[in-house]
Design a protein around this motif. Structure first.
Motif, PDB file in Angstrom:
ATOM      1  N   TYR A 102     -10.706  11.309   0.426  1.00  0.00           N
ATOM      2  CA  TYR A 102     -10.531  10.090   1.193  1.00  0.00           C
ATOM      3  C   TYR A 102      -9.295  10.121   1.928  1.00  0.00           C
ATOM      4  O   TYR A 102      -8.589  11.140   1.921  1.00  0.00           O
ATOM      5  CB  TYR A 102      -9.899   8.868  -0.043  1.00  0.00           C
ATOM      6  CG  TYR A 102     -10.840   8.461  -0.892  1.00  0.00           C
ATOM      7  CD1 TYR A 102     -11.336   8.812  -2.032  1.00  0.00           C
ATOM      8  CD2 TYR A 102     -11.639   7.486  -0.157  1.00  0.00           C
ATOM      9  CE1 TYR A 102     -12.487   8.329  -2.820  1.00  0.00           C
ATOM     10  CE2 TYR A 102     -12.625   6.708  -0.994  1.00  0.00           C
ATOM     11  CZ  TYR A 102     -13.234   7.301  -2.163  1.00  0.00           C
ATOM     12  OH  TYR A 102     -14.221   6.754  -2.944  1.00  0.00           O
ATOM     13  N   CYS A 135      -1.977  11.966   8.273  1.00  0.00           N
ATOM     14  CA  CYS A 135      -2.597  11.249   6.960  1.00  0.00           C
ATOM     15  C   CYS A 135      -2.843  12.286   6.136  1.00  0.00           C
ATOM     16  O   CYS A 135      -3.269  13.598   6.264  1.00  0.00           O
ATOM     17  CB  CYS A 135      -3.742  10.188   7.126  1.00  0.00           C
ATOM     18  SG  CYS A 135      -5.079  10.956   8.239  1.00  0.00           S
ATOM     19  N   GLU A 141      -6.099   8.849   3.405  1.00  0.00           N
ATOM     20  CA  GLU A 141      -5.056   7.540   3.150  1.00  0.00           C
ATOM     21  C   GLU A 141      -3.804   7.755   4.100  1.00  0.00           C
ATOM     22  O   GLU A 141      -3.258   9.117   4.113  1.00  0.00           O
ATOM     23  CB  GLU A 141      -4.910   7.331   1.818  1.00  0.00           C
ATOM     24  CG  GLU A 141      -4.120   8.714   1.013  1.00  0.00           C
ATOM     25  CD  GLU A 141      -4.121   8.276  -0.365  1.00  0.00           C
ATOM     26  OE1 GLU A 141      -4.500   7.129  -0.878  1.00  0.00           O
ATOM     27  OE2 GLU A 141      -3.157   9.028  -1.107  1.00  0.00           O
ATOM     28  N   THR A 191      -7.143  13.420   0.721  1.00  0.00           N
ATOM     29  CA  THR A 191      -6.853  13.472  -0.620  1.00  0.00           C
ATOM     30  C   THR A 191      -8.099  13.567  -1.706  1.00  0.00           C
ATOM     31  O   THR A 191      -9.264  13.773  -1.344  1.00  0.00           O
ATOM     32  CB  THR A 191      -6.039  12.320  -1.353  1.00  0.00           C
ATOM     33  OG1 THR A 191      -7.117  11.120  -1.273  1.00  0.00           O
ATOM     34  CG2 THR A 191      -4.763  11.890  -0.636  1.00  0.00           C
ATOM     35  N   GLU A 192      -8.068  13.777  -3.133  1.00  0.00           N
ATOM     36  CA  GLU A 192      -8.779  14.039  -4.017  1.00  0.00           C
ATOM     37  C   GLU A 192      -9.565  15.246  -3.940  1.00  0.00           C
ATOM     38  O   GLU A 192     -10.755  15.622  -4.099  1.00  0.00           O
ATOM     39  CB  GLU A 192     -10.160  12.898  -3.995  1.00  0.00           C
ATOM     40  CG  GLU A 192      -9.570  11.761  -3.905  1.00  0.00           C
ATOM     41  CD  GLU A 192      -8.947  11.095  -5.331  1.00  0.00           C
ATOM     42  OE1 GLU A 192      -9.425  11.510  -6.229  1.00  0.00           O
ATOM     43  OE2 GLU A 192      -8.066  10.380  -5.415  1.00  0.00           O
ATOM     44  N   THR A 226       0.357   7.546   4.284  1.00  0.00           N
ATOM     45  CA  THR A 226       1.614   7.268   3.398  1.00  0.00           C
ATOM     46  C   THR A 226       2.947   7.145   4.378  1.00  0.00           C
ATOM     47  O   THR A 226       2.792   7.747   5.651  1.00  0.00           O
ATOM     48  CB  THR A 226       1.924   8.721   2.620  1.00  0.00           C
ATOM     49  OG1 THR A 226       2.132   9.840   3.751  1.00  0.00           O
ATOM     50  CG2 THR A 226       0.849   8.998   1.686  1.00  0.00           C
ATOM     51  N   GLY A 261       0.964  -1.272  -0.141  1.00  0.00           N
ATOM     52  CA  GLY A 261      -0.100  -0.057   0.112  1.00  0.00           C
ATOM     53  C   GLY A 261       0.793   1.449   0.127  1.00  0.00           C
ATOM     54  O   GLY A 261       0.342   2.522  -0.097  1.00  0.00           O
ATOM     55  N   TYR A 281      -4.165  18.308  -1.352  1.00  0.00           N
ATOM     56  CA  TYR A 281      -4.615  17.412  -0.169  1.00  0.00           C
ATOM     57  C   TYR A 281      -4.402  17.942   0.841  1.00  0.00           C
ATOM     58  O   TYR A 281      -3.617  19.071   0.795  1.00  0.00           O
ATOM     59  CB  TYR A 281      -3.889  16.051  -0.539  1.00  0.00           C
ATOM     60  CG  TYR A 281      -2.267  16.113  -0.201  1.00  0.00           C
ATOM     61  CD1 TYR A 281      -1.369  16.578  -1.398  1.00  0.00           C
ATOM     62  CD2 TYR A 281      -1.928  16.036   0.880  1.00  0.00           C
ATOM     63  CE1 TYR A 281      -0.126  16.467  -1.246  1.00  0.00           C
ATOM     64  CE2 TYR A 281      -0.315  16.159   1.224  1.00  0.00           C
ATOM     65  CZ  TYR A 281       0.562  16.631   0.139  1.00  0.00           C
ATOM     66  OH  TYR A 281       1.779  16.675   0.478  1.00  0.00           O
ATOM     67  N   PRO A 338      -1.597   2.791   5.396  1.00  0.00           N
ATOM     68  CA  PRO A 338      -1.695   2.833   3.878  1.00  0.00           C
ATOM     69  C   PRO A 338      -2.800   1.941   3.421  1.00  0.00           C
ATOM     70  O   PRO A 338      -3.110   2.110   2.320  1.00  0.00           O
ATOM     71  CB  PRO A 338      -0.260   2.632   3.251  1.00  0.00           C
ATOM     72  CG  PRO A 338       0.674   3.074   4.525  1.00  0.00           C
ATOM     73  CD  PRO A 338      -0.245   2.727   5.677  1.00  0.00           C
ATOM     74  N   LYS A 339      -2.984   0.794   4.045  1.00  0.00           N
ATOM     75  CA  LYS A 339      -3.695  -0.153   3.867  1.00  0.00           C
ATOM     76  C   LYS A 339      -5.210   0.106   3.947  1.00  0.00           C
ATOM     77  O   LYS A 339      -5.898  -0.667   3.726  1.00  0.00           O
ATOM     78  CB  LYS A 339      -3.335  -1.444   4.335  1.00  0.00           C
ATOM     79  CG  LYS A 339      -2.164  -1.921   3.949  1.00  0.00           C
ATOM     80  CD  LYS A 339      -1.719  -3.203   4.600  1.00  0.00           C
ATOM     81  CE  LYS A 339      -1.179  -2.967   6.194  1.00  0.00           C
ATOM     82  NZ  LYS A 339       0.103  -2.432   6.190  1.00  0.00           N
ATOM     83  N   LYS A 361      -8.223   2.963   3.452  1.00  0.00           N
ATOM     84  CA  LYS A 361      -8.882   4.196   2.840  1.00  0.00           C
ATOM     85  C   LYS A 361     -10.078   4.321   3.471  1.00  0.00           C
ATOM     86  O   LYS A 361     -11.130   3.611   3.581  1.00  0.00           O
ATOM     87  CB  LYS A 361      -8.934   4.039   1.466  1.00  0.00           C
ATOM     88  CG  LYS A 361      -7.493   4.098   0.663  1.00  0.00           C
ATOM     89  CD  LYS A 361      -7.559   4.325  -0.799  1.00  0.00           C
ATOM     90  CE  LYS A 361      -6.294   4.898  -1.445  1.00  0.00           C
ATOM     91  NZ  LYS A 361      -5.118   4.006  -1.054  1.00  0.00           N
TER      92      LYS A 361
END
Lengths: 172, 280
Positions: free
Chosen positions: B193, B206, B195, B209-210, B197, A126, B254, B177-178, B180
């Motif tokens: 979302y 975190c 997420e 985003t979008e 990193t 991920g 973001y 990261p796994k 969302k």
């Protein structure tokens, strides 16, 4: 048949207790960004002094405990530590000396190998980038701290071995 | 005999007795006053009396320090026991206080969301090799927990169950990261979302985003779950915006979101086993 095995049972029980303690200690972070892999340090140090089958048992036990707390690696820790402890025991019996330097080198090698495999197969899931930063900032310090932690652990295990041992082993 | 009455000694004794009687009569006649002789005696003997009291106090203190070391020892032991007892009570008090805070948050959430079904769980382990703070709770399939059950603490979303055993479950935290999470900012109502990193692995933050390039999301904005896909209930708080940045491609933006939960100190959580709109 081995007589005087009460010393072996006592010593084995003591090492199991150490492993349970290490599993608990491993749950707490010791600093803002550093932790020791106690469940690598302890079984490796134990395996330096133990025979292969005993070493495999301690490795598998440590790994199974770690798997219980792990979110990523079902069975991986048990397999890894079982193999690592077996190799450590065989090396200690045939190739290397049972001293501090050997234990430190083995713990470092096991820690770095673990970090490498873990990052390659689990931590990178991920994530699209930044793995080097993770390695430098998180996994490498933990591996180095684990290597440093092997010094007192080695002496504790060595002391336990010297104190709790059969005076004479009789084979029938 | 007659010579005694004529002697100087008798005259002196008689004079003293007469003076005393006169003083008594004077004191009796003048109410509230004392005899002049008493005043005179007091005037003479007061310094001596003060000196006597001073010496007596010093002597008694000196004697006490020698004779009462055992007494002090007992007092110290008694006080130490009392201190130990108060410490234990304080620990118990702090635990109860923590539980009350937890349940107050839970009660508030239940009042606002009567359709939620909860189970309380305790964190029993953390993976030291996982930088994204996954942890294990002491409830599993035997308690009705399923994969993708949301984990909350008060009104905050903590994470989601990703592995379930019979009596334990593994939870991935917000910022992994796994994981969302569909979310929105409450003021601007913009969707996006959440997420995790590697960049924010250490800080625990975190990304939201979008977001469009001209996003109205600003620092201080509160991010909540949007309820999309039915995995998480709507309006669970995720965190607050600390910064808005341009996206990697330059076409979007973001926000950096700091979760509202301190994972290091988290010990008790709630698992939402069912809610209205789940899996829709």
């Amino acid at each position: 048949m081995l007589k005087n095995n009460k010393f072996l049972i006592l010593r084995g029980g003591l090492f199991v207790f150490f492993i349970l303690t290490a599993a608990i200690c491993q749950n707490f972070r010791h600093g803002p960004r550093v932790n020791a892999f106690w469940l690598i340090v302890l079984p490796i140090c134990v395996s330096v002094f133990e025979k292969p089958y005993s070493a495999m048992f301690f490795g598998a036990l440590s790994g199974a405990l770690w798997d219980f707390f792990s979110g990523a690696a079902d069975g991986f820790n048990a397999f890894f530590l079982c193999a690592a402890c077996l190799l450590t025991s065989l090396a200690a019996l045939n190739i290397i000396r049972k001293n501090l330097l050997s234990a430190v080198i083995l713990v470092f090698a096991a820690s770095m190998l673990y970090v490498g495999i873990y990052m390659a197969f689990f931590a990178s899931r991920g994530i699209s980038g930044g793995l080097y930063g993770l390695f430098k900032g998180f996994y490498l310090p933990d591996a180095l701290f684990s290597t440093a932690a092997s010094v007192p652990v080695f002496y504790i295990i060595k002391f336990s071995h010297s104190v709790i041992r059969p005076k004479k082993e009789i084979y029938q | 005999m007659l010579n005694f009455f004529k002697s100087a000694k008798f005259k002196i004794i008689a004079a003293v007795l007469t003076a005393l009687i006169a003083g008594m009569v004077f004191a009796a006649v003048s109410s509230g006053s004392t005899s002049p002789l008493t005043n005179a005696a007091g005037f003479v003997f007061a310094p001596l009396e003060n000196a006597g009291v001073y010496i007596a106090s010093k002597v008694s203190g000196f004697a006490l320090s020698f004779a009462s070391s055992k007494y002090y020892q007992k007092e110290i032991e008694k006080l130490e026991l009392q201190l130990e007892e108060y410490r234990e009570k304080l620990v118990g008090y702090e635990e109860v206080k923590k539980k009350i805070e937890l349940y107050e948050g839970f009660l508030g959430l239940k009042e606002n969301n009567p359709d939620f079904d909860f189970i309380e769980a305790t964190i029993i382990g953390r993976d030291p090799a996982d930088v994204f703070r996954s942890f294990v709770i002491n409830k599993g399939t035997a308690n009705g927990i399923k994969i993708n059950s949301p984990i909350i603490s008060g009104k905050y979303l903590v994470g989601v169950v990703r592995k379930v055993n019979l009596t334990s479950s593994v939870v991935y935290a917000v910022g992994d990261p796994k994981v969302k999470i569909g979310a929105y900012e409450i003021k601007s109502r913009e969707d996006g979302y959440i997420e995790g990193t590697a960049e924010f692995a250490f800080s625990g933050e975190c990304r939201f985003t979008e977001l469009p390039k001209d996003t109205a999301v600003a620092e201080g904005g509160i991010i909540c779950t949007s309820g999309i896909a039915g995995v998480y209930p709507r309006d669970l708080i995720i965190g607050t915006v600390t910064e808005v940045r341009d996206g990697d491609t330059g076409l979007s933006s973001y926000a950096v979101v700091k979760p509202g939960i301190d994972y290091a100190s988290l010990t008790d959580v709630f698992v939402i086993t069912s809610f209205l709109g789940q899996n829709e």
